[in-house]
Write an enzyme that holds these catalytic residues in place. Sequence first.
Site, short mmCIF file in Angstrom:
data_model
loop_
_atom_site.label_atom_id
_atom_site.label_comp_id
_atom_site.label_asym_id
_atom_site.label_seq_id
_atom_site.Cartn_x
_atom_site.Cartn_y
_atom_site.Cartn_z
N ASP A 107 0.79 -1.24 -0.01
CA ASP A 107 -0.04 0.12 -0.12
C ASP A 107 0.85 1.31 0.08
O ASP A 107 2.18 1.19 0.45
CB ASP A 107 -0.79 0.02 1.22
CG ASP A 107 -2.04 -0.95 1.43
OD1 ASP A 107 -2.10 -1.68 0.24
OD2 ASP A 107 -2.47 -1.30 2.21
N MET A 108 0.10 2.37 -0.26
CA MET A 108 0.76 3.46 -0.06
C MET A 108 0.18 4.42 1.06
O MET A 108 -0.99 4.70 0.93
CB MET A 108 0.91 4.53 -1.40
CG MET A 108 1.68 5.60 -1.48
SD MET A 108 3.69 5.63 -1.07
CE MET A 108 3.92 4.96 -2.84
N ARG A 158 -1.05 -0.57 -8.86
CA ARG A 158 -2.41 -0.29 -8.59
C ARG A 158 -2.72 1.41 -8.57
O ARG A 158 -1.99 1.62 -7.57
CB ARG A 158 -2.85 -0.91 -7.27
CG ARG A 158 -4.19 -0.46 -6.59
CD ARG A 158 -4.17 -0.67 -5.15
NE ARG A 158 -4.02 -1.94 -4.80
CZ ARG A 158 -3.46 -2.15 -3.35
NH1 ARG A 158 -3.35 -1.14 -2.56
NH2 ARG A 158 -3.24 -3.53 -3.09
N LYS A 175 -11.79 17.56 -6.24
CA LYS A 175 -12.25 16.36 -6.66
C LYS A 175 -11.95 16.48 -8.06
O LYS A 175 -11.72 15.49 -8.80
CB LYS A 175 -13.64 16.06 -6.26
CG LYS A 175 -14.04 14.75 -6.71
CD LYS A 175 -15.55 14.53 -6.55
CE LYS A 175 -16.01 13.25 -7.13
NZ LYS A 175 -15.85 12.96 -8.69
#
Length: 279
Positions: A107-108, A158, A175
Amino acid sequence: MIPPIASNFVAGESPAAALDHAARMNDDGVNVILNLLGEHYEEPENAAADTKSYRALVRDIADSDVDACISVKPSQLGIDIGDDVFTSNFRSIVEAAQDAGVFVWCDMEDADTTDVTLDAFEEFAREFDGGVGQCVQSNLRRTSDDLERLADVPGKIRLVKGAYDEPESVAYTEKSEVDERYREDLETLFAEYEGEIAVGSHDPAMIDYARDLREEYDREFEVQMLMGVRDDAQRELAAEGEEVWQYAPYGDKWLSYFYRRVRERKENALFALRAIVSG
């Protein structure tokens, strides 16, 4: 016991429960990425314990009939204690996974851990013949440069939009900006990345865009979504022939997991609430 709301997002407290969940999802055509809950350790003993648990988990996966792999968090493996602690523990897990034939994702986390995390991914992906995957966050301003650097690294990437509340100096905060960057980064992966691509998104528009890119570049991809978020869509995509992987946390640290997610960003709580309401 995990309360009903939390159980929508957590695949039990034990490895056995997590593997049972993976088997049920496999019956619906969905593969599973298992993540042992735990992060931001300040004591080496805690990082070492989770490293040992992951080494056992990859053996359990190899001995089972489930289609599953694992994903680890850098802070779980000791990156807050020291870069060398994280790298050593990560190597230990990857070595065990390589022997077991199980894929390992990393994961990051926070932006200030990006360099060390990517350094480890590049080193191990090259050393272990692409048996490692790395999460990359499109909300970070540096990501387009990172993707250029990683273009010839074997393994998988990913791509996610990013869930951490980072300062505007290092991240896009609107966003619309993040969506635009995600599309551009996704096309970069299809056009330039030599490894495999994972679309980490619950956004139907982004998944449709990935399908368009597949036609344009004649390249496959997999879809990754969180357990408890658009579960029906995960099954529907799998039924349509897409390769779908569900990210499923498990373990007894579920309360701190939810508390930290809410503290990191208020949108995380709203996201979880929408997932429960919409099913």
